[in-house]
Design an enzyme around this catalytic site. Sequence first.
Site, mmCIF file in Angstrom:
data_model
loop_
_atom_site.group_PDB
_atom_site.id
_atom_site.type_symbol
_atom_site.label_atom_id
_atom_site.label_comp_id
_atom_site.label_asym_id
_atom_site.label_seq_id
_atom_site.Cartn_x
_atom_site.Cartn_y
_atom_site.Cartn_z
ATOM 1 N N HIS A 126 3.046 1.776 -0.585
ATOM 2 C CA HIS A 126 4.299 1.218 -1.095
ATOM 3 C C HIS A 126 5.310 2.307 -1.433
ATOM 4 C CE1 HIS A 126 3.084 -3.021 -1.268
ATOM 5 N NE2 HIS A 126 1.876 -2.544 -1.517
ATOM 6 N N SER B 68 1.242 -1.559 -6.578
ATOM 7 C CA SER B 68 1.956 -2.601 -5.855
ATOM 8 C C SER B 68 2.277 -3.834 -6.670
ATOM 9 C CB SER B 68 1.160 -3.017 -4.614
ATOM 10 O OG SER B 68 -0.099 -3.563 -4.983
ATOM 11 N N LYS C 82 3.794 -1.672 6.660
ATOM 12 C CA LYS C 82 4.852 -2.028 5.710
ATOM 13 C C LYS C 82 6.179 -1.445 6.192
ATOM 14 C CE LYS C 82 1.769 -2.846 1.800
ATOM 15 N NZ LYS C 82 0.521 -2.896 2.553
#
Length: 413
Positions: free
Chosen positions: A228, A200, A259
Amino acid sequence: QCVRIVSSCGSFRGYAAAAQARSVLENELAAIRAAGTWKGERVIKSKQGAHIHVDGSRGDILNFCANNYLGLSSHPEVVQAGVDALKMYGAGLSSVRFICGTQDIHKDLEQKLAKFHEREDCILYASCFDANAGLFEVLLGPDDAVLSDELNHASIIDGIRLCRAKRFRYKHMDLNDLEDKLKEAESSRLRLVVTDGVFSMDGDIAPLQGICDLAEKYGAMVFIDECHATGFLGARGRGTDELLGVMDRVQIVNSTLGKALGGAAGGYTVGPKPLIELLRQRSRPYLFSNSLPPPVVGSATRAVELLLASNEIAQSMAAKTMRFRNAMTQAGFTISGAAHPICPVMLGDAQLASLMADDMLNFGVYVIGFSYPVVPKGKARIRVQISAAHTDQDIDHCVDAFIQTGRKHGVIS
C-alpha cells in the site's frame, strides 16, 4: 452378501460425515449473517476505474474502494502492453519458472523492479501473499529471530508461522516495545524486524526511521511490505522507505503488482542478490506455482516504465487525499490514519458500516464496510481509497454522499 453390507455401512458413514460437516458449515454461515459481518460480492460489469457499472445499479457509479491508487488498471498504455504480450508470448506458460516458465519478459520486469526500488535483484511471485509465504522459511532458521508488528498483514503472519525462527511480536508501531524485544533476541544469529510500510486497514505509516535506528543498534535487518505504498508514496513513488529517507537502511522489500502497478496480479521480493538467488532455489511458492502470465507481465512492465519515466502521477495523490480527509473531518467524521490515500471512516458497529455502505451505493458511490475478522471487533469502518483517477468533483460527490448518509444514521448531526 457380507461385502455388500460392509460397503453399504461405509457409504452410510461417509454420507453421515458429509451431512455433519454441512451442518457445521451452515451454522458458521448463519452466525456470520446474524453478526452483521456477511461479506457479499457486488458484481462489476465494466473495467476497473474511478467510474464503473455495478450489477443492479443504474448508471455511472463512483468507485472509492479499489487499490487502483494511480488509476493504471485501465490506463490505455498499460492495457495495450498486456494485449501485445498476449499476442507475442501467449496466454500462459503451463510451467513453473525453473522448468520452462521463464521468458525474457519475466527477467526484464524483475530487472526494472530492482531498479525502481534501488535494490540488487528481484524475484517474481504469483502474489505478494506468496512472496510473504516464501521468504521467512528460507531466510530464517531455528537459531534466528523474527520481530513482527502485532498488526502486520495476514500474509506476513502466515509466512512467519512457516519458519522455525524464534518469534517476537511487538506492540503496534511501539518503538519502546520493539527495543525490549530486540534485547530479548540478542543471542540469536540473525534478527529480522518485520513491518508493513503502510498498514492497510488504518492507513498509518510505520515509524521506519526509529525502526532502522533500533535495528542498527542491535544488529538486526529490516523487512517492509510495501503493497500500500509502492508507486505513490515518496517523492518518486518508491514507497515508505523513500518517504522517510531510509531506502539504504531497509534490506528487504516485498510488494505487489496488483494495486498501484497495473492492478492485475503478482508480487515480488527485492533485496540482496544472494537472498534472491536462494529464494529461487528454495522458496516453495516460487518453485511450485506457475509463472506469471505474459499479459500480466506486459501490463506491469509498462506501469513500472511509466513510473520510472515520471513522478507526475504519484505527486498528484497528496492533494486529492487531503481534500477528502479535510472535508470529511470538517463534516464531523472520524478518519483514521494520516496523509495516506487509505481513509478509514470509523463507525465502530459492523451492521452500521454495512448499512451505510449499502446506502452510499444509492447515492452513486461504491464503498465497502469492513468488520471483524478483517478488523478488530468494535472497530468497523468504511475504508475509502483515493485514486489519482478521481477528480475533485468525484471527491466532493463522495463527501456529500457520506454527509447525507451519516445524518440518516445519526453518525453526524
